[in-house]
Motif scaffolding. Sequence first.
Motif, PDB file in Angstrom:
ATOM      1  N   MET A 244       8.867  -1.051  42.739  1.00 32.04           N
ATOM      2  CA  MET A 244       7.706  -1.221  42.941  1.00 32.04           C
ATOM      3  C   MET A 244       6.513   0.111  42.561  1.00 32.04           C
ATOM      4  SD  MET A 244       5.219  -2.121  46.287  1.00 32.04           S
ATOM      5  CE  MET A 244       5.691  -0.450  47.281  1.00 32.04           C
ATOM      6  N   GLN A 245       5.456  -0.125  41.747  1.00 35.09           N
ATOM      7  CA  GLN A 245       4.522   0.973  41.269  1.00 35.09           C
ATOM      8  C   GLN A 245       3.223   0.743  41.996  1.00 35.09           C
ATOM      9  OE1 GLN A 245       4.395   1.349  36.949  1.00 35.09           O
ATOM     10  NE2 GLN A 245       5.600  -0.348  36.942  1.00 35.09           N
ATOM     11  N   LYS A 246       2.489   1.985  42.320  1.00 38.24           N
ATOM     12  CA  LYS A 246       1.394   1.966  42.803  1.00 38.24           C
ATOM     13  C   LYS A 246      -0.111   2.069  41.809  1.00 38.24           C
ATOM     14  CE  LYS A 246      -1.194   4.855  46.251  1.00 38.24           C
ATOM     15  NZ  LYS A 246      -1.341   6.075  47.064  1.00 38.24           N
ATOM     16  N   TYR A 247      -1.041   1.043  41.852  1.00 36.55           N
ATOM     17  CA  TYR A 247      -2.087   1.000  41.107  1.00 36.55           C
ATOM     18  C   TYR A 247      -3.217   1.033  42.079  1.00 36.55           C
ATOM     19  CZ  TYR A 247       0.861  -0.594  37.388  1.00 36.55           C
ATOM     20  OH  TYR A 247       2.071  -0.513  36.397  1.00 36.55           O
ATOM     21  N   VAL A 248      -4.366   1.614  41.330  1.00 38.22           N
ATOM     22  CA  VAL A 248      -5.798   1.657  42.028  1.00 38.22           C
ATOM     23  C   VAL A 248      -6.578   0.877  40.728  1.00 38.22           C
ATOM     24  CG1 VAL A 248      -7.718   3.113  42.526  1.00 38.22           C
ATOM     25  CG2 VAL A 248      -5.579   3.491  43.454  1.00 38.22           C
ATOM     26  N   VAL A 249      -7.329   0.002  41.228  1.00 35.44           N
ATOM     27  CA  VAL A 249      -8.310  -0.519  40.308  1.00 35.44           C
ATOM     28  C   VAL A 249      -9.671   0.170  40.431  1.00 35.44           C
ATOM     29  CG1 VAL A 249      -9.271  -2.572  39.603  1.00 35.44           C
ATOM     30  CG2 VAL A 249      -6.708  -2.759  40.222  1.00 35.44           C
ATOM     31  N   THR A 250     -10.183   0.795  39.906  1.00 38.99           N
ATOM     32  CA  THR A 250     -11.411   1.613  40.056  1.00 38.99           C
ATOM     33  C   THR A 250     -12.740   1.211  39.480  1.00 38.99           C
ATOM     34  OG1 THR A 250     -10.132   3.704  40.336  1.00 38.99           O
ATOM     35  CG2 THR A 250     -12.404   3.895  39.766  1.00 38.99           C
ATOM     36  N   VAL A 251     -13.584   0.746  39.964  1.00 34.13           N
ATOM     37  CA  VAL A 251     -14.851   0.199  39.743  1.00 34.13           C
ATOM     38  C   VAL A 251     -15.942   1.442  39.526  1.00 34.13           C
ATOM     39  CG1 VAL A 251     -16.634  -1.606  39.862  1.00 34.13           C
ATOM     40  CG2 VAL A 251     -14.413  -1.965  40.463  1.00 34.13           C
ATOM     41  N   ILE A 252     -16.268   1.873  38.445  1.00 33.09           N
ATOM     42  CA  ILE A 252     -17.341   2.774  38.373  1.00 33.09           C
ATOM     43  C   ILE A 252     -18.846   2.323  38.746  1.00 33.09           C
ATOM     44  CG2 ILE A 252     -18.424   4.484  36.750  1.00 33.09           C
ATOM     45  CD1 ILE A 252     -15.451   4.773  37.427  1.00 33.09           C
ATOM     46  N   LYS A 253     -19.324   2.790  39.543  1.00 35.72           N
ATOM     47  CA  LYS A 253     -20.504   2.443  40.117  1.00 35.72           C
ATOM     48  C   LYS A 253     -21.534   3.505  40.229  1.00 35.72           C
ATOM     49  CE  LYS A 253     -21.266  -0.740  43.340  1.00 35.72           C
ATOM     50  NZ  LYS A 253     -20.976  -1.253  44.569  1.00 35.72           N
ATOM     51  N   PRO A 254     -22.467   3.892  39.137  1.00 40.69           N
ATOM     52  CA  PRO A 254     -23.346   5.021  39.381  1.00 40.69           C
ATOM     53  C   PRO A 254     -24.147   4.734  40.262  1.00 40.69           C
ATOM     54  CG  PRO A 254     -23.080   4.263  36.922  1.00 40.69           C
ATOM     55  CD  PRO A 254     -22.305   3.252  37.656  1.00 40.69           C
ATOM     56  N   GLU A 255     -24.855   5.806  41.021  1.00 41.98           N
ATOM     57  CA  GLU A 255     -25.600   5.364  42.127  1.00 41.98           C
ATOM     58  C   GLU A 255     -26.895   4.852  41.906  1.00 41.98           C
ATOM     59  OE1 GLU A 255     -28.155   8.397  45.266  1.00 41.98           O
ATOM     60  OE2 GLU A 255     -26.794   9.334  44.003  1.00 41.98           O
ATOM     61  N   GLY A 256     -27.231   3.537  42.531  1.00 39.03           N
ATOM     62  CA  GLY A 256     -28.355   3.048  42.347  1.00 39.03           C
ATOM     63  C   GLY A 256     -28.209   1.860  41.204  1.00 39.03           C
ATOM     64  N   TYR A 257     -27.043   1.601  40.699  1.00 36.54           N
ATOM     65  CA  TYR A 257     -26.706   0.690  39.568  1.00 36.54           C
ATOM     66  C   TYR A 257     -25.857  -0.339  40.226  1.00 36.54           C
ATOM     67  CZ  TYR A 257     -25.403  -1.021  35.016  1.00 36.54           C
ATOM     68  OH  TYR A 257     -25.150  -1.680  33.953  1.00 36.54           O
ATOM     69  N   ILE A 258     -26.656  -1.435  40.284  1.00 36.45           N
ATOM     70  CA  ILE A 258     -26.036  -2.586  41.039  1.00 36.45           C
ATOM     71  C   ILE A 258     -25.052  -3.500  40.196  1.00 36.45           C
ATOM     72  CG2 ILE A 258     -27.817  -2.637  42.837  1.00 36.45           C
ATOM     73  CD1 ILE A 258     -28.854  -5.285  41.496  1.00 36.45           C
ATOM     74  N   HIS A 259     -25.375  -3.196  38.851  1.00 34.21           N
ATOM     75  CA  HIS A 259     -24.870  -4.178  38.031  1.00 34.21           C
ATOM     76  C   HIS A 259     -23.211  -4.015  37.408  1.00 34.21           C
ATOM     77  CE1 HIS A 259     -28.527  -5.745  37.127  1.00 34.21           C
ATOM     78  NE2 HIS A 259     -29.156  -4.294  36.751  1.00 34.21           N
ATOM     79  N   SER A 260     -22.543  -3.073  38.292  1.00 35.74           N
ATOM     80  CA  SER A 260     -21.123  -2.870  38.300  1.00 35.74           C
ATOM     81  C   SER A 260     -20.573  -3.823  39.026  1.00 35.74           C
ATOM     82  CB  SER A 260     -20.786  -1.418  38.992  1.00 35.74           C
ATOM     83  OG  SER A 260     -21.096  -0.328  37.847  1.00 35.74           O
ATOM     84  N   GLU A 261     -21.261  -4.555  39.889  1.00 36.49           N
ATOM     85  CA  GLU A 261     -20.639  -5.750  40.614  1.00 36.49           C
ATOM     86  C   GLU A 261     -20.198  -6.608  39.689  1.00 36.49           C
ATOM     87  OE1 GLU A 261     -19.857  -6.066  43.876  1.00 36.49           O
ATOM     88  OE2 GLU A 261     -20.414  -3.845  43.841  1.00 36.49           O
ATOM     89  N   CYS A 262     -20.545  -6.774  38.692  1.00 40.29           N
ATOM     90  CA  CYS A 262     -20.106  -7.847  37.771  1.00 40.29           C
ATOM     91  C   CYS A 262     -18.651  -7.623  37.463  1.00 40.29           C
ATOM     92  CB  CYS A 262     -20.964  -8.014  36.239  1.00 40.29           C
ATOM     93  SG  CYS A 262     -20.730  -6.387  35.228  1.00 40.29           S
ATOM     94  N   PHE A 263     -18.117  -6.542  38.056  1.00 41.61           N
ATOM     95  CA  PHE A 263     -16.729  -6.406  37.529  1.00 41.61           C
ATOM     96  C   PHE A 263     -16.064  -6.435  38.855  1.00 41.61           C
ATOM     97  CE2 PHE A 263     -18.620  -2.663  35.144  1.00 41.61           C
ATOM     98  CZ  PHE A 263     -18.596  -3.159  33.885  1.00 41.61           C
ATOM     99  N   ARG A 264     -16.540  -7.175  39.860  1.00 39.88           N
ATOM    100  CA  ARG A 264     -15.973  -6.892  41.059  1.00 39.88           C
ATOM    101  C   ARG A 264     -14.854  -8.110  41.185  1.00 39.88           C
ATOM    102  NH1 ARG A 264     -15.232  -3.445  44.345  1.00 39.88           N
ATOM    103  NH2 ARG A 264     -17.522  -3.019  44.158  1.00 39.88           N
TER     104      ARG A 264
END
Length: 539
Positions: A1-21
Amino acid sequence: MQKYVVTVIKPEGYIHSECFREIAETLQFGLRSLGHETQILDNLVDPNATNIVLGAHLLEPHEEKLLPAGSVIYNLEQLGGAPLSANYLDLAKRFQIWDYSPLNIVEWNEVGCSSPPRLVEVGYASELRRIVSRPEQDIDVLFYGSLNEHRLSLLKGLRDAGVKVHAVFGVYGRERDELIARSKVVLNLHCLETKLFEIVRVSYLLANSKAVVSEPSPDMGDYCDAVAVFPSEILVEGCLELLRNDEKRRQLERRGFEYFSRRSVAQILNRVIPVRQLIDSSAEKTKELRRLYLDMVQRCVINLIYEDPNQDHWSPHQFNSELRELGRDWPLQAHSMIGNRRMSNLRQISEFVIEHGVPGDLMETGVWRGGACIMMRAVLQAHGVNDRNVWVADSFCGLPAPKAEIAADSGDKHHTFAELAVSIEKVRSNFKKYGLLDGQVQFLQGWFSETLPHAPIEKLAVLRLDGDMYESTMDVLRNLYDKVSEGGFIIVDDFGAVQGCQTAILEFRANRKITDPIHPIDGYGVFWRKSASLQGAKA
């Protein structure tokens, strides 16, 4: 088993990173199904894991340097128009590139990458199937996204033809899902000159059996059979035909889901991340046995075993797997009505606080037959934890009648439902059936306003609220929120189902200036993590 982190980049005040959710969630579920430990983090990376970064084009140059070696840049942007930025090109020369589009892969090959870019198409995960269409759909055509001249002209043409059009921008999560549930058709319209098929947007719609109308794209492939494709010149007429013909629209919904559901994200990821054989060791065997035990407890408490019928006052009194998955029914025999999604969320969070050493007990306020608390006690048992308690707080006689002075609870009818009143003796009996009634299960019997101010609780790692009403929710928050450890979790069962509960949550967070992001679970439940200093560099 490996360990993964899915990182979503969300600049402060930028809501459109939620399209990656939803893509982040799809990756998480796919990696977990392959046996890998995976979590989603916003703006955080783990130097001890493989980090899959979504939205890397939003990173500042100094932030790019914080990405650990071995990270993966998963590009979800359309290429081929404006030249790639120097920063993004630099990332391609340092890290493995994944991309969802075959046409984008051609572009990457032309700019030169440190290693050959990998095609990782967007796949299907059953956990993303969570939108229940409204019986009465009052929106004919929905479009969400930015509006340019091309898109505005098509939307105007639909409105001029008498179509009920709803267009929004910057709306994500539960609010967007509610609009999707109310819509007959959702549009996919081109924004950029490249005109690539926006599968990042469309995949979530197909996973939830939504009829999609799209303009043609050069990279659609077999997706042209999963969505209704009309050139812009006849798109209005195509939409009108679908709106007039309910059966044709239903066929499109079924066809889209059937096609997309065959594109397993686990199989797609398996091509780039081979499944490692479990190491033949006692530790790995123990982990697998723990998973099997908790899987069985979960299936039992929500009764996916014998499929007992629904008993609420609004739906047919029969078992419905979709309602049970999303916790939309009142089971006749199951020990919990929160459904599979919310139960999975509770289980994952309970295991997370144990594995990451977040101090404190686990608690639910409003327990019905005790199923969620039984799940938390089972997690402690499976992990051999004997220094934490599970607190079971309830009146054990149903919900209180609303008070006249509390406007947010005006008209609440929960107190009239006899099905919601379960005695403490019955809940104890349910714990005993699982062999989990012991000294680590602590009961608090009575109205929250009477029991919680003096409850002998020092710290909580998990606080799950299921009191439905404004007053009950506020009683819990006022008396227990400060006892939740930093890094602990607050889970709210009724946020999307009962307006009074949602009002209490939003008022309390506003008054306390709580800005920790609220994460949706299944359209009803939500959770947030109390701010803490997490390990890892900020991306």
